[in-house]
Write a protein that holds these residues in place. Structure first.
Motif, PDB file in Angstrom:
ATOM      1  N   GLN A  74       0.808  -1.215   0.000  1.00  0.00           N
ATOM      2  CA  GLN A  74       0.000   0.000   0.000  1.00  0.00           C
ATOM      3  C   GLN A  74       0.846   1.272   0.000  1.00  0.00           C
ATOM      4  O   GLN A  74       0.397   2.321  -0.476  1.00  0.00           O
ATOM      5  N   ALA A  75       2.054   1.204   0.534  1.00  0.00           N
ATOM      6  CA  ALA A  75       2.941   2.377   0.563  1.00  0.00           C
ATOM      7  C   ALA A  75       3.590   2.572  -0.804  1.00  0.00           C
ATOM      8  O   ALA A  75       3.600   1.665  -1.650  1.00  0.00           O
ATOM      9  N   LEU A  76       4.137   3.752  -1.031  1.00  0.00           N
ATOM     10  CA  LEU A  76       4.908   3.989  -2.241  1.00  0.00           C
ATOM     11  C   LEU A  76       6.145   3.093  -2.231  1.00  0.00           C
ATOM     12  O   LEU A  76       6.720   2.822  -1.161  1.00  0.00           O
ATOM     13  N   ASN A  77       6.573   2.636  -3.407  1.00  0.00           N
ATOM     14  CA  ASN A  77       7.786   1.831  -3.435  1.00  0.00           C
ATOM     15  C   ASN A  77       8.987   2.709  -3.096  1.00  0.00           C
ATOM     16  O   ASN A  77       8.880   3.945  -3.079  1.00  0.00           O
ATOM     17  N   PRO A  78      10.147   2.120  -2.796  1.00  0.00           N
ATOM     18  CA  PRO A  78      11.291   2.931  -2.370  1.00  0.00           C
ATOM     19  C   PRO A  78      11.681   4.035  -3.348  1.00  0.00           C
ATOM     20  O   PRO A  78      11.984   5.163  -2.928  1.00  0.00           O
ATOM     21  N   ALA A  79      11.667   3.742  -4.642  1.00  0.00           N
ATOM     22  CA  ALA A  79      12.054   4.766  -5.623  1.00  0.00           C
ATOM     23  C   ALA A  79      11.065   5.923  -5.638  1.00  0.00           C
ATOM     24  O   ALA A  79      11.462   7.099  -5.649  1.00  0.00           O
ATOM     25  N   ASP A  80       9.772   5.611  -5.644  1.00  0.00           N
ATOM     26  CA  ASP A  80       8.762   6.671  -5.632  1.00  0.00           C
ATOM     27  C   ASP A  80       8.780   7.431  -4.308  1.00  0.00           C
ATOM     28  O   ASP A  80       8.475   8.631  -4.263  1.00  0.00           O
ATOM     29  N   SER A  81       9.127   6.745  -3.232  1.00  0.00           N
ATOM     30  CA  SER A  81       9.220   7.401  -1.932  1.00  0.00           C
ATOM     31  C   SER A  81      10.347   8.432  -1.926  1.00  0.00           C
ATOM     32  O   SER A  81      10.197   9.538  -1.387  1.00  0.00           O
ATOM     33  N   VAL A  82      11.473   8.085  -2.548  1.00  0.00           N
ATOM     34  CA  VAL A  82      12.576   9.032  -2.666  1.00  0.00           C
ATOM     35  C   VAL A  82      12.147  10.252  -3.473  1.00  0.00           C
ATOM     36  O   VAL A  82      12.444  11.401  -3.113  1.00  0.00           O
ATOM     37  N   GLY A  83      11.414  10.019  -4.562  1.00  0.00           N
ATOM     38  CA  GLY A  83      10.932  11.137  -5.363  1.00  0.00           C
ATOM     39  C   GLY A  83      10.011  12.050  -4.579  1.00  0.00           C
ATOM     40  O   GLY A  83      10.115  13.283  -4.664  1.00  0.00           O
ATOM     41  N   LEU A  84       9.120  11.465  -3.775  1.00  0.00           N
ATOM     42  CA  LEU A  84       8.209  12.269  -2.955  1.00  0.00           C
ATOM     43  C   LEU A  84       8.997  13.066  -1.906  1.00  0.00           C
ATOM     44  O   LEU A  84       8.733  14.267  -1.690  1.00  0.00           O
ATOM     45  N   LEU A  85       9.955  12.437  -1.279  1.00  0.00           N
ATOM     46  CA  LEU A  85      10.764  13.127  -0.267  1.00  0.00           C
ATOM     47  C   LEU A  85      11.507  14.309  -0.877  1.00  0.00           C
ATOM     48  O   LEU A  85      11.590  15.392  -0.283  1.00  0.00           O
ATOM     49  N   MET A  86      12.022  14.130  -2.076  1.00  0.00           N
ATOM     50  CA  MET A  86      12.743  15.226  -2.741  1.00  0.00           C
ATOM     51  C   MET A  86      11.801  16.382  -3.048  1.00  0.00           C
ATOM     52  O   MET A  86      12.152  17.555  -2.879  1.00  0.00           O
ATOM     53  N   ARG A  87      10.578  16.063  -3.462  1.00  0.00           N
ATOM     54  CA  ARG A  87       9.594  17.135  -3.741  1.00  0.00           C
ATOM     55  C   ARG A  87       9.194  17.831  -2.447  1.00  0.00           C
ATOM     56  O   ARG A  87       9.034  19.060  -2.414  1.00  0.00           O
ATOM     57  N   MET A  88       9.015  17.071  -1.380  1.00  0.00           N
ATOM     58  CA  MET A  88       8.647  17.667  -0.101  1.00  0.00           C
ATOM     59  C   MET A  88       9.760  18.583   0.415  1.00  0.00           C
ATOM     60  O   MET A  88       9.479  19.671   0.928  1.00  0.00           O
ATOM     61  N   ARG A  89      10.984  18.149   0.254  1.00  0.00           N
ATOM     62  CA  ARG A  89      12.104  19.002   0.689  1.00  0.00           C
ATOM     63  C   ARG A  89      12.165  20.275  -0.163  1.00  0.00           C
ATOM     64  O   ARG A  89      12.409  21.364   0.363  1.00  0.00           O
ATOM     65  N   GLY A  90      11.930  20.136  -1.437  1.00  0.00           N
ATOM     66  CA  GLY A  90      11.978  21.298  -2.316  1.00  0.00           C
ATOM     67  C   GLY A  90      10.894  22.314  -2.040  1.00  0.00           C
ATOM     68  O   GLY A  90      11.055  23.510  -2.345  1.00  0.00           O
ATOM     69  N   SER A  91       9.789  21.891  -1.452  1.00  0.00           N
ATOM     70  CA  SER A  91       8.684  22.793  -1.181  1.00  0.00           C
ATOM     71  C   SER A  91       8.864  23.583   0.108  1.00  0.00           C
ATOM     72  O   SER A  91       8.087  24.500   0.395  1.00  0.00           O
ATOM     73  N   LEU A  92       9.883  23.219   0.905  1.00  0.00           N
ATOM     74  CA  LEU A  92      10.067  23.902   2.194  1.00  0.00           C
ATOM     75  C   LEU A  92      10.881  25.184   2.038  1.00  0.00           C
ATOM     76  O   LEU A  92      11.749  25.274   1.183  1.00  0.00           O
TER      77      LEU A  92
END
Length: 278
Positions: free
Chosen positions: A260-278
């Motif tokens: 149900q969670a994002l796979n590791p690669a997609d999770s890294v992509g989400l984390l990078m977008r979240m960091r970029g939005s701060l």
């Protein structure tokens, strides 16, 4: 350190670990043929201090440990006992058994919906939680918790590698514990940890209609004897799960969560977008 493994409550107090250390000092004192008064004179501490340490009512200072080791010619045993004691000082009593299991793990699976798992926290993130989760602690106890956390985090890079899997709720990061700067650094640390060959980090999206983790956070460990055990905790409590049927249920839930969670690669992509939005 919001989850109870971080609390460190009971880390310094009249417990079995302190009593064990006190008995070690007492045994070497008697071997040397000294009274408490005589030892107190040699280590330059009060008789009351020596008595409190021997009775397990006081955590020994570094100076006391070193002076006792030399005064009693203890073959390094007192220092070793103190090092073991200090490793546990920043851990809550109910978490210590699980910390011991982590140390002999070959695999460790963690689902967390309250805060960043302790093994992945930055120091600033951990300090913010210490400062904001009552009861307030002394600077000494706060440092003990930070030290205990740092020592546990060495498991991530220890060889032979432990296989780590972390599933973290997106909302935990979106909370911005400590503010944007701390959150940005924390996300950066998650991204660095995700590069480790033995670490998988998956983010559970905030919107996820199908969710197998609604009963709360839990952990699973495979020991070096290839035995699986679980861990669950709440407010001021935590316990190791050994029942085979309960372990089977947790395995089933963790398998669902991984899907149900994002796979590791997609999770890294989400984390990078979240960091970029701060």
């Amino acid at each position: 350190m919001a989850s109870q493994d971080e609390s460190g409550d009971g880390g310094a107090g009249p417990d079995g670990d302190l009593r064990s250390f006190g008995e070690t000092v007492k045994a070497f004192r008697r071997r040397a043929g000294l009274t408490q008064e005589q030892l107190a004179e040699r280590v330059r501490y009060s008789v009351q201090y020596v008595g409190s340490v021997e009775q397990g009512r006081r955590h020994p200072s570094v100076k006391f440990v070193n002076r006792s080791e030399e005064a009693l010619d203890a073959f390094g045993v007192i220092r070793i006992a103190a090092n073991r004691l200090n490793r546990k000082r920043g851990l809550a009593k109910w978490f210590r058994r699980w910390a011991e299991l982590e140390d002999i793990a070959v695999a460790l699976n963690t689902y967390e919906c309250r805060s960043i798992p302790g093994l992945l926290q930055t120091e600033d993130y951990g300090r913010i939680q210490i400062d904001n989760v009552p009861p307030m602690v002394t600077p000494s106890e706060a440092e003990a918790r930070i030290t205990a956390r740092a020592e546990r985090q060495q498991l991530l890079t220890r060889t032979p590698y432990i296989a780590f899997s972390f599933i973290i709720e997106q909302s935990v990061i979106e909370r911005q514990t400590g503010g944007p700067k701390v959150t940005r650094e924390q996300i950066g640390h998650l991204l660095e940890c995700a590069k480790l060959p033995n670490v998988d980090i998956q983010i559970m999206p905030t919107i996820q209609p199908l969710h197998a983790g609604t009963d709360g956070p839990f952990r699973l460990v495979e020991t070096d004897d290839n035995e699986w055990l679980g861990y669950s905790e709440g407010q001021k409590t935590g316990f190791v799960i050994t029942d085979a049927k309960a372990i089977s249920v947790l395995h089933q839930r963790y398998a669902k969560l991984r899907i149900q969670a994002l796979n590791p690669a997609d999770s890294v992509g989400l984390l990078m977008r979240m960091r970029g939005s701060l």
